[in-house]
Design an enzyme around this catalytic site. Structure first.
Site, PDB file in Angstrom:
ATOM      1  N   SER A 239       0.850  -1.188   0.000  1.00 37.72           N
ATOM      2  CA  SER A 239       0.000   0.000   0.000  1.00 37.72           C
ATOM      3  C   SER A 239       0.883   1.235   0.000  1.00 37.72           C
ATOM      4  O   SER A 239       2.116   1.149   0.071  1.00 37.72           O
ATOM      5  CB  SER A 239      -0.917   0.010   1.235  1.00 37.72           C
ATOM      6  OG  SER A 239      -0.151   0.139   2.422  1.00 37.72           O
ATOM      7  N   LYS A 240       0.262   2.394  -0.046  1.00 36.88           N
ATOM      8  CA  LYS A 240       1.011   3.649  -0.115  1.00 36.88           C
ATOM      9  C   LYS A 240       1.909   3.868   1.098  1.00 36.88           C
ATOM     10  O   LYS A 240       2.916   4.572   0.998  1.00 36.88           O
ATOM     11  CB  LYS A 240       0.037   4.831  -0.264  1.00 36.88           C
ATOM     12  CG  LYS A 240      -0.657   4.881  -1.627  1.00 36.88           C
ATOM     13  CD  LYS A 240      -1.571   6.085  -1.729  1.00 36.88           C
ATOM     14  CE  LYS A 240      -2.250   6.147  -3.094  1.00 36.88           C
ATOM     15  NZ  LYS A 240      -3.150   7.314  -3.208  1.00 36.88           N
ATOM     16  N   ARG A 241       1.555   3.263   2.227  1.00 30.88           N
ATOM     17  CA  ARG A 241       2.392   3.469   3.413  1.00 30.88           C
ATOM     18  C   ARG A 241       3.760   2.819   3.272  1.00 30.88           C
ATOM     19  O   ARG A 241       4.682   3.120   4.029  1.00 30.88           O
ATOM     20  CB  ARG A 241       1.686   2.942   4.657  1.00 30.88           C
ATOM     21  CG  ARG A 241       1.458   1.449   4.676  1.00 30.88           C
ATOM     22  CD  ARG A 241       0.548   1.048   5.838  1.00 30.88           C
ATOM     23  NE  ARG A 241       0.156  -0.333   5.750  1.00 30.88           N
ATOM     24  CZ  ARG A 241       0.873  -1.349   6.221  1.00 30.88           C
ATOM     25  NH1 ARG A 241       2.045  -1.107   6.797  1.00 30.88           N
ATOM     26  NH2 ARG A 241       0.455  -2.590   6.112  1.00 30.88           N
ATOM     27  N   GLY A 243       5.574   3.267   0.657  1.00 35.83           N
ATOM     28  CA  GLY A 243       6.323   4.088  -0.303  1.00 35.83           C
ATOM     29  C   GLY A 243       5.603   4.126  -1.634  1.00 35.83           C
ATOM     30  O   GLY A 243       4.394   3.908  -1.722  1.00 35.83           O
TER      31      GLY A 243
END
Length: 471
Positions: A239-241, A243
């Site tokens: 996921s975006k967390r 990177g």
């Protein structure tokens, strides 16, 4: 039989790295086998699909250099063909109209869950003789076989067996006539002559359904290879967390497409212990049975390492071409300074990415906007002005502004002062660049140029002389 693979993203967002890896594997296999690679845009989700996402996908494919032989094809331009196939299945008794309301389906599922059964459509309209209710627009469902199994000889995961009793009669056309994903994919793969379907393993549940539809239409099955997902460095779903997940974000952060492709090909595929692959080596060595069965986890440090390798080894002209976006993005004008190729040679061993190469090269082209405070505190002492004056005089006497002559002039100035280069060099670097970091002094000064270097040294001398002295 000519190999034909396809990449079929849905344009509901950017191209993420999982999709890019699937595209890469499909592209590699087609290129290895001398086949065709087709790009298909699966845009039947009319509410979520948009042109901006289409453009983002096409841009990312172009940046990665994953050229396609046919396409892009758009499913929304093939609705008439899908409707004809739905009608064909209705006419042959392999599909039927279902008039269940949403409330009926909800009640059906609740009752099944209360009995601890798997929620699924119970086939109540499959062979119904009831009169259809008035005013209800029906969906069309495919008559899935009631017996037997679907066997998939998956090239990535091995044999997969699914009982037909686990599958219900899926909807192949909505009540508004729009075909569903599983129907349109099958028709496209048939019409486009796809021989190998390489895609993420999140599609495994769809595959037996699609196989049954394809068999009902009397067509030979393609070879399937379902690629395990990519996980974050912590083993969780990407996921975006974790990177960047958008392919073009990697471009924005200064990675080269060569590094990202090399990184992606090693996420779930291997060829011995080899880590670095040219594009031609990827094509030559790639095999579907080399795909790992287990999910792979991202390793940001490895991508940085690969990127540094390619910055050091790519042709200068290729790096210069890739730098153009970053130069425009950071608004760095090259008209007043050294040749970009010379700066690349000076910086390529020092930086981690293209974004950094531009941001740390600004002093070659623009006036420095002050000095780094920490560097000033460490390097600009009262005696430094005298050191810089001696270096400036030695440099000003040069008629040959080249590395060897500049180096010798600095060394001679240090000898005349009776100090080592370590007393003078760091301060000189701050004077001409504004910071404590740059290529070697002789290269830095040569690229900045004679007149600008001398002026910056003089400005630093004046700055030091105005600095307050401690009591």
């Amino acid at each position: 039989m000519k190999v034909r693979t396809r990449f079929a993203p849905s344009p509901t967002g950017y191209l993420h790295i999982g999709g890019a890896r699937t595209a890469l594997f499909s592209w590699l296999y087609a290129r290895k086998m001398g086949g065709d690679f087709i790009l298909r845009i699966e845009d039947t989700d009319l509410e979520r699909s948009n042109q901006a996402s289409v453009d983002a996908i096409l841009h990312a494919m172009d940046w990665l250099g994953l050229d396609y032989d046919e396409g892009p094809f758009y499913q929304t331009q093939r609705f008439d063909r899908y409707k004809a196939v739905v009608q064909q299945l209705l006419d042959t008794g392999q599909a039927y109209y279902c008039y269940c309301s949403k409330e009926e389906l909800d009640a059906m599922r609740e009752a099944q869950m209360a009995r601890k059964e798997k929620p699924r459509y119970d086939g109540r309209w499959r062979d119904s003789k009831e009169t259809p209710p008035a005013g209800v627009a029906p969906v069309v469902r495919f008559k899935n076989p009631l017996e037997g199994v679907v066997e998939i000889d998956d090239q990535a995961r091995g044999k997969i067996v699914i009982s037909n009793t686990e599958l219900d009669d899926l909807i192949i056309a909505r009540s508004d006539g729009v075909p569903t994903y599983n129907l349109s994919v099958v028709v496209d793969d048939i019409d486009m002559g796809i021989t190998h379907v390489i895609r993420g393993d999140d599609h495994i549940n769809n595959t037996p359904r699609q196989i049954n539809i394809m068999r009902a239409l009397g067509h030979e099955l393609p070879v399937f290879a379902h690629v395990p997902m990519i996980l974050g460095h912590d083993g969780q779903r990407l996921s975006k967390r974790h990177g960047a997940v958008n392919v073009m974000q990697y471009r924005d952060e200064g990675y080269t497409p060569e590094a990202l492709l090399n990184y992606l090909v090693r996420l779930g595929w291997s060829h011995g212990d080899q880590e670095i692959f040219s594009r031609q080596e990827m094509i030559e060595f790639f095999e579907l049975n080399g795909i790992n069965r287990a999910p792979s986890s991202i390793n940001p440090d490895k991508l940085v390492w690969l990127n540094q390798h390619y910055l050091k080894t790519l042709p200068i002209a290729e790096i210069a071409a890739q730098l153009q976006w970053h130069l425009a993005h950071q608004q760095l004008d090259l008209s007043n300074g050294p040749a970009l190729e010379d700066v690349i040679v000076a910086q390529r061993e020092r930086v981690k990415n293209l974004e950094e190469m531009v941001s740390t090269s600004r002093y070659f082209y623009e006036a420095i906007q002050g000095y780094d405070p920490q560097a000033v505190q460490k390097q600009f002492k009262p005696e430094t002005a005298g050191y810089l004056q001696a270096v400036q005089a030695a440099l000003a006497a040069l008629t040959d502004w080249e590395d060897a002559a500049i180096h010798q002039a600095i060394q001679q100035a240090c000898e005349g002062l009776g100090v080592k280069l370590g007393k003078v060099g760091p301060a000189l670097r701050v004077a001409v660049t504004g910071s404590a970091s740059s290529p070697s002094l002789e290269i830095t000064l040569r690229l900045i140029g004679r007149e600008r270097s001398l002026k910056r040294i003089q400005a630093a001398i004046a700055y030091i002389e105005k600095m307050p002295t401690s009591a």
